[in-house]
Scaffold this motif. Sequence first.
Motif, PDB file in Angstrom:
ATOM      1  N   LYS A 190      25.221 -31.989 -71.534  1.00 46.80           N
ATOM      2  CA  LYS A 190      24.856 -33.103 -70.651  1.00 46.80           C
ATOM      3  C   LYS A 190      23.367 -33.434 -70.703  1.00 46.80           C
ATOM      4  O   LYS A 190      22.965 -34.538 -70.304  1.00 46.80           O
ATOM      5  CB  LYS A 190      25.268 -32.801 -69.210  1.00 46.80           C
ATOM      6  N   TYR A 191      22.533 -32.506 -71.162  1.00 44.76           N
ATOM      7  CA  TYR A 191      21.089 -32.747 -71.211  1.00 44.76           C
ATOM      8  C   TYR A 191      20.647 -33.416 -72.510  1.00 44.76           C
ATOM      9  O   TYR A 191      19.513 -33.876 -72.609  1.00 44.76           O
ATOM     10  CB  TYR A 191      20.325 -31.430 -71.038  1.00 44.76           C
ATOM     11  N   GLU A 192      21.525 -33.455 -73.513  1.00 46.73           N
ATOM     12  CA  GLU A 192      21.162 -34.024 -74.804  1.00 46.73           C
ATOM     13  C   GLU A 192      21.662 -35.462 -74.917  1.00 46.73           C
ATOM     14  O   GLU A 192      22.602 -35.858 -74.231  1.00 46.73           O
ATOM     15  CB  GLU A 192      21.743 -33.157 -75.922  1.00 46.73           C
ATOM     16  N   PRO A 193      21.035 -36.267 -75.776  1.00 43.56           N
ATOM     17  CA  PRO A 193      21.397 -37.694 -75.870  1.00 43.56           C
ATOM     18  C   PRO A 193      22.827 -37.904 -76.346  1.00 43.56           C
ATOM     19  O   PRO A 193      23.222 -37.398 -77.404  1.00 43.56           O
ATOM     20  CB  PRO A 193      20.384 -38.245 -76.878  1.00 43.56           C
ATOM     21  N   LYS A 194      23.595 -38.636 -75.575  1.00 41.32           N
ATOM     22  CA  LYS A 194      25.010 -38.859 -75.892  1.00 41.32           C
ATOM     23  C   LYS A 194      25.191 -39.572 -77.228  1.00 41.32           C
ATOM     24  O   LYS A 194      26.130 -39.295 -77.972  1.00 41.32           O
ATOM     25  CB  LYS A 194      25.677 -39.664 -74.770  1.00 41.32           C
ATOM     26  N   GLU A 195      24.261 -40.494 -77.552  1.00 41.28           N
ATOM     27  CA  GLU A 195      24.402 -41.246 -78.796  1.00 41.28           C
ATOM     28  C   GLU A 195      24.221 -40.375 -80.036  1.00 41.28           C
ATOM     29  O   GLU A 195      24.587 -40.770 -81.143  1.00 41.28           O
ATOM     30  CB  GLU A 195      23.412 -42.415 -78.847  1.00 41.28           C
ATOM     31  N   ALA A 196      23.646 -39.183 -79.854  1.00 37.61           N
ATOM     32  CA  ALA A 196      23.460 -38.263 -80.973  1.00 37.61           C
ATOM     33  C   ALA A 196      24.600 -37.252 -81.070  1.00 37.61           C
ATOM     34  O   ALA A 196      24.627 -36.436 -82.001  1.00 37.61           O
ATOM     35  CB  ALA A 196      22.134 -37.523 -80.831  1.00 37.61           C
ATOM     36  N   LEU A 197      25.541 -37.323 -80.135  1.00 36.60           N
ATOM     37  CA  LEU A 197      26.605 -36.326 -80.067  1.00 36.60           C
ATOM     38  C   LEU A 197      28.007 -36.899 -80.264  1.00 36.60           C
ATOM     39  O   LEU A 197      28.791 -36.398 -81.060  1.00 36.60           O
ATOM     40  CB  LEU A 197      26.561 -35.604 -78.716  1.00 36.60           C
ATOM     41  N   PHE A 198      28.321 -37.949 -79.523  1.00 36.38           N
ATOM     42  CA  PHE A 198      29.705 -38.395 -79.402  1.00 36.38           C
ATOM     43  C   PHE A 198      30.028 -39.594 -80.287  1.00 36.38           C
ATOM     44  O   PHE A 198      29.186 -40.472 -80.510  1.00 36.38           O
ATOM     45  CB  PHE A 198      30.007 -38.737 -77.943  1.00 36.38           C
ATOM     46  N   ALA A 199      31.273 -39.612 -80.771  1.00 34.12           N
ATOM     47  CA  ALA A 199      31.741 -40.718 -81.608  1.00 34.12           C
ATOM     48  C   ALA A 199      33.208 -41.017 -81.305  1.00 34.12           C
ATOM     49  O   ALA A 199      33.961 -40.133 -80.871  1.00 34.12           O
ATOM     50  CB  ALA A 199      31.566 -40.387 -83.087  1.00 34.12           C
ATOM     51  N   LYS A 200      33.598 -42.241 -81.556  1.00 36.83           N
ATOM     52  CA  LYS A 200      34.979 -42.665 -81.347  1.00 36.83           C
ATOM     53  C   LYS A 200      35.886 -42.090 -82.442  1.00 36.83           C
ATOM     54  O   LYS A 200      35.421 -41.415 -83.345  1.00 36.83           O
ATOM     55  CB  LYS A 200      35.063 -44.200 -81.372  1.00 36.83           C
ATOM     56  N   ASP A 201      37.171 -42.390 -82.320  1.00 34.24           N
ATOM     57  CA  ASP A 201      38.152 -42.022 -83.336  1.00 34.24           C
ATOM     58  C   ASP A 201      38.172 -40.504 -83.556  1.00 34.24           C
ATOM     59  O   ASP A 201      38.022 -40.015 -84.684  1.00 34.24           O
ATOM     60  CB  ASP A 201      37.837 -42.759 -84.643  1.00 34.24           C
ATOM     61  N   SER A 202      38.346 -39.776 -82.452  1.00 33.93           N
ATOM     62  CA  SER A 202      38.371 -38.301 -82.493  1.00 33.93           C
ATOM     63  C   SER A 202      37.105 -37.722 -83.112  1.00 33.93           C
ATOM     64  O   SER A 202      37.125 -36.656 -83.735  1.00 33.93           O
ATOM     65  CB  SER A 202      39.598 -37.797 -83.262  1.00 33.93           C
ATOM     66  N   GLY A 203      35.996 -38.439 -82.938  1.00 32.56           N
ATOM     67  CA  GLY A 203      34.706 -37.981 -83.438  1.00 32.56           C
ATOM     68  C   GLY A 203      34.413 -38.354 -84.881  1.00 32.56           C
ATOM     69  O   GLY A 203      33.340 -38.046 -85.389  1.00 32.56           O
ATOM     70  N   THR A 204      35.340 -39.043 -85.536  1.00 33.87           N
ATOM     71  CA  THR A 204      35.176 -39.308 -86.978  1.00 33.87           C
ATOM     72  C   THR A 204      34.672 -40.708 -87.304  1.00 33.87           C
ATOM     73  O   THR A 204      34.470 -41.023 -88.483  1.00 33.87           O
ATOM     74  CB  THR A 204      36.511 -39.098 -87.728  1.00 33.87           C
ATOM     75  N   PHE A 205      34.461 -41.538 -86.304  1.00 34.80           N
ATOM     76  CA  PHE A 205      34.116 -42.942 -86.567  1.00 34.80           C
ATOM     77  C   PHE A 205      32.894 -43.088 -87.469  1.00 34.80           C
ATOM     78  O   PHE A 205      32.919 -43.783 -88.489  1.00 34.80           O
ATOM     79  CB  PHE A 205      33.888 -43.691 -85.252  1.00 34.80           C
ATOM     80  N   LEU A 206      31.791 -42.440 -87.106  1.00 30.99           N
ATOM     81  CA  LEU A 206      30.563 -42.588 -87.889  1.00 30.99           C
ATOM     82  C   LEU A 206      30.652 -41.880 -89.237  1.00 30.99           C
ATOM     83  O   LEU A 206      30.048 -42.329 -90.227  1.00 30.99           O
ATOM     84  CB  LEU A 206      29.358 -42.094 -87.095  1.00 30.99           C
ATOM     85  N   LEU A 207      31.378 -40.782 -89.293  1.00 31.24           N
ATOM     86  CA  LEU A 207      31.597 -40.116 -90.580  1.00 31.24           C
ATOM     87  C   LEU A 207      32.251 -41.081 -91.565  1.00 31.24           C
ATOM     88  O   LEU A 207      31.852 -41.185 -92.729  1.00 31.24           O
ATOM     89  CB  LEU A 207      32.486 -38.884 -90.379  1.00 31.24           C
ATOM     90  N   LYS A 208      33.260 -41.797 -91.078  1.00 31.50           N
ATOM     91  CA  LYS A 208      33.962 -42.752 -91.937  1.00 31.50           C
ATOM     92  C   LYS A 208      33.062 -43.929 -92.313  1.00 31.50           C
ATOM     93  O   LYS A 208      33.095 -44.415 -93.453  1.00 31.50           O
ATOM     94  CB  LYS A 208      35.215 -43.238 -91.228  1.00 31.50           C
ATOM     95  N   GLU A 209      32.241 -44.385 -91.361  1.00 31.75           N
ATOM     96  CA  GLU A 209      31.319 -45.484 -91.649  1.00 31.75           C
ATOM     97  C   GLU A 209      30.302 -45.083 -92.720  1.00 31.75           C
ATOM     98  O   GLU A 209      29.941 -45.888 -93.589  1.00 31.75           O
ATOM     99  CB  GLU A 209      30.599 -45.913 -90.370  1.00 31.75           C
TER     100      GLU A 209
END
Length: 263
Positions: A190-209
């Motif tokens: 909770k103390y770390e930036p959410k945009e650096a941690l979480f992704a859509k599509d079971s966490g794989t969205f940015l990996l796929k992008e």
Amino acid sequence: MKIKEALKIKELSRSEKEYILSKLLNEDKIFLHLNPEFEFDEEKFLKIIELRKKEYPLEYIFNEAYFYDEKFYIEEGILVPRDDTEALIDVSIKELGDYVKQEKKLTITEIGVGSGIISITLAKKFPQFRFIATDINPKAIEVSKINAKTYNVNIDFRLSNLLDEVKEKIDIIVSNPPYVEEEWNYEPLKYEPKEALFAKDSGTFLLKEIVKEGIKRKVKLIICEFGYNQKELMIKFFESLNIKNYYFYKDLSSNTRGFVIKF
């Protein structure tokens, strides 16, 4: 409070208490062991203990994190480096080493530079290559520049979503992108930036992008860290794009932690 009393506090590990005391007293661990009766003002020490009981990152408290045997500046608003990412460095060194004799010029781009630990570590190892690093977080760019200056490496940092601000030809993509499932509720994060941690599509969205960006840019190599439970999801994605030349690597705990794609 005496040093021996501070070391008896139960909430934290002994090594963490020793680290905190060493920082506050500006002394090494040997001093702590040789001077158990040494008295100090406990106010700051107890405040830090309370913060740590709430899982507040120690790295933010002292503005430093250790990665690949080096110390990096860090502050709140930047993802805390993890030991698991050292596996990404090991794989990258192995793969980039194959290009040293083959290529005189390579452009390596890191997507999501954070505190700069990946690009800086690799730039120190391969000064003959050009490095570009992007991030959507202005603070990440600022902190990365501080660390790059400390280690005297030349990296072109750009405020950018993925590779939007990288117009030139690139050869290799390296990334430790956000890959935590949005549904995962882990209190210390909770103390770390959410945009650096979480992704859509079971966490794989940015990996796929990132993979799609690599294909579009006709890169030679993509090296990415991902979650220990995302291997099967990525295999299905690779199959959907007819990607065949890839492998997965493991972290220090023998968990599958990332992939390498060769084109």
